[in-house]
Write an enzyme that holds these catalytic residues in place. Sequence first.
Site, PDB file in Angstrom:
ATOM      1  N   THR A   1       0.470   1.383   2.584  1.00 42.40           N
ATOM      2  CA  THR A   1       0.991   1.864   1.247  1.00 42.40           C
ATOM      3  C   THR A   1       0.537   0.867   0.186  1.00 42.40           C
ATOM      4  OG1 THR A   1       3.121   2.778   2.281  1.00 42.40           O
ATOM      5  CG2 THR A   1       3.437   1.908   0.078  1.00 42.40           C
TER       6      THR A   1
ATOM      7  N   ASN B   1      10.794   4.344   2.263  1.00 38.84           N
ATOM      8  CA  ASN B   1      11.259   4.262   3.563  1.00 38.84           C
ATOM      9  C   ASN B   1      10.027   4.428   4.421  1.00 38.84           C
ATOM     10  OD1 ASN B   1      14.423   4.523   3.555  1.00 38.84           O
ATOM     11  ND2 ASN B   1      13.617   6.237   2.158  1.00 38.84           N
ATOM     12  N   GLU B   2       9.521   3.212   4.920  1.00 38.99           N
ATOM     13  CA  GLU B   2       8.458   3.169   5.884  1.00 38.99           C
ATOM     14  C   GLU B   2       8.649   3.437   7.212  1.00 38.99           C
ATOM     15  OE1 GLU B   2       5.865   3.095   4.277  1.00 38.99           O
ATOM     16  OE2 GLU B   2       5.305   1.415   3.012  1.00 38.99           O
ATOM     17  N   PRO B   3       7.623   3.629   8.026  1.00 34.88           N
ATOM     18  CA  PRO B   3       7.828   3.915   9.329  1.00 34.88           C
ATOM     19  C   PRO B   3       8.713   2.681   9.942  1.00 34.88           C
ATOM     20  CG  PRO B   3       5.716   4.091   8.871  1.00 34.88           C
ATOM     21  CD  PRO B   3       6.138   3.524   7.636  1.00 34.88           C
TER      22      PRO B   3
END
Length: 643
Positions: A193, A174-176
């Site tokens: 990442t 769950n990236e920014p």
Amino acid sequence: MDLQVKDSALIKYEPAGKFEETRFEKIHNISFQNATDASIIVAQEIADLIRSKEAAGEKCVLGLATGSSPINVYAELVRMHQEEGLSFKNVITFNLDEYWPMDKSDVQSYHYFMHEHLFNHVDIPAEQVNIPDGTIAQEEIKSFCIAYEDKIKAAGGLDFQLLGIGRTGHIGFNEPGSHFNSGTRMITLDYLTRADASGAFRGLSNVPKKAITMGINTVLSAKRIVLLGWGQNKAEILKETIEGEISSHVPATYLQEHENTTFVLDDAAASELTRVKTPWLVGTCDWTKELTAKAVFWLCQKVNKTILSLTDKDYNDNGMSDLLALQGSAYNLNIEMFNKLQHTITGWPGGKPGADDTNRPERAEPAKKRVIIFSPHPDDDVISMGGTFDRLVEQGHEVHIAYQTSGNIAVSDHEALKFAEVAAQIGNGDREKFAAIAEQIKNKQRNEIDPVEVRQLKGIIRRCESLGATRFEGVPDEQVHFLDLPFYETGGIKKNPMSQDDVDIVNDLIATVKPHQIYAAGDLADPHGTHKVCLNIIFESLEQLKSESYMNDCWVWLYRGAWHEFEMHEIEMAVPMSPDQVLKKRQAIFYHQSQKDGVMFQGEDLREFWVRAEDRNKETAGKYRALGLAEYAAMEAFMRYHF
Ligand code: F6R
């Protein structure tokens, strides 16, 4: 917010007085001296849960993570299965994520990872293992994700979720930007990442751009969450997560809303937390010499003043009135700290012969010292301490260089091909041999481990480059030692654990040279990297040799690799460099041509090593100047290790 977590199993995480110091912290956390001990305690909590569920005749539903963080937790669970009969028959697992697209058999897949580290070694029934499928066709991803969520619910929900954290603040992938309410879905990976994963994938371009991940809401629905954070690389993002405001920019901050979460950290990962970094802002302190120096140097930066310009008011306004009371006045304290820092500076890293050494970092005698510089890869010596190396040789010490690993995997195929083709064209009897090596390189598949001959060639390239640099520095070839430590020689990114074979090789060298000084790369930034293993091998060797009489005269100095520098209060010796010495160091680094113009495992820092080294050494000199000491072109920093 009440930080008391629900689970009574947590008692074992709790040191006395923990909750007195959490003024800035919004997530319950605990730090341990090292990640291995911490992992064992987390594994214990999981095992207790599995057993209690089993006793109640229930299934135990675990959410699992991959990456470097949980490896030791899985290793301990496997040990408990093998030695203590811990059974996984009642366990159902759901993994957080998988790259997309990604074959299950691919060594980089999370499917492969989980089987290698856990599932192949325990008795979990295959049908109870769930991992997002990286082979699914794009048009089926949505229904796959819905089914994954449904399956978790049907299993009764996650009893326990294990997490790592990415430097973007991701949990799962769950990236920014991820929404609080998100479920399992496809996501595009952040550049950082992908850069962090580029080592494992042998280059950024091989890292998938997408992944399937459980959502934030899926994770938060777990009854209990434990997040693991190891190493200095995670310290910044952990501070933001634990102390910052909840924000989709740092998705891990959503965990502040979960009432049964613990972050289990090692000391390096906890190092940016306010209570660790600036404890005087949180509560009462035990003002050791080290903490005093740390606080004073921090204060200079905060109020933008030199040490000798700090006033009583500066101390009082910034949480240090008790320190001032102990010391009497700012005047006394300032002078003491200024002198302390001044005494770290020396142009004589091997000691200044005939001089009074009461306030010098090194002993004056013996005037001519035997020195071993340990270099994890064949180039860390000049990158990290090229200026000091040069001075030691110039000042007449007997300097030995020990390259701990062959560094062969960091030579690119095109570099090796160049040498193989040159050799094939000019060699006599060996023409065919080198032509065959060139063919092997040309025909290599992605992810294929180099054949032995190619690895040897790459290792030789690095040896020859190193000899170029050591000769340039004036070290005789017989004082250059290529240790080729066995733990490194897997041909792949993943190395073997250190063993006594590695330690024996280092023991032999130390016993032969009987050094007065040892320099070693004291890198703690990457807890699983080659530098850390190389350091542990040296520490183990020192432990094994410490009763030998020659070790009484041996001082160990740590330097830092290309990434982080020591903090100012940690520096015990700082060796200044003139502008000419900076250039000489640059030239020595240039001998390592296979590591120039971009390297195999570049990471997110695109600067070449010589630029990184110069920037860092200039920065250190700038910090001394900012504290009110003399201005030098550059400085290399060292910390003493007492064994
Ligand atoms: C892994 C995952 C990621 C990692 C994170 C940290 O399944 O979902 O969130 O936990 O990227 O990775 P490491 O542990 O390798 O630093």
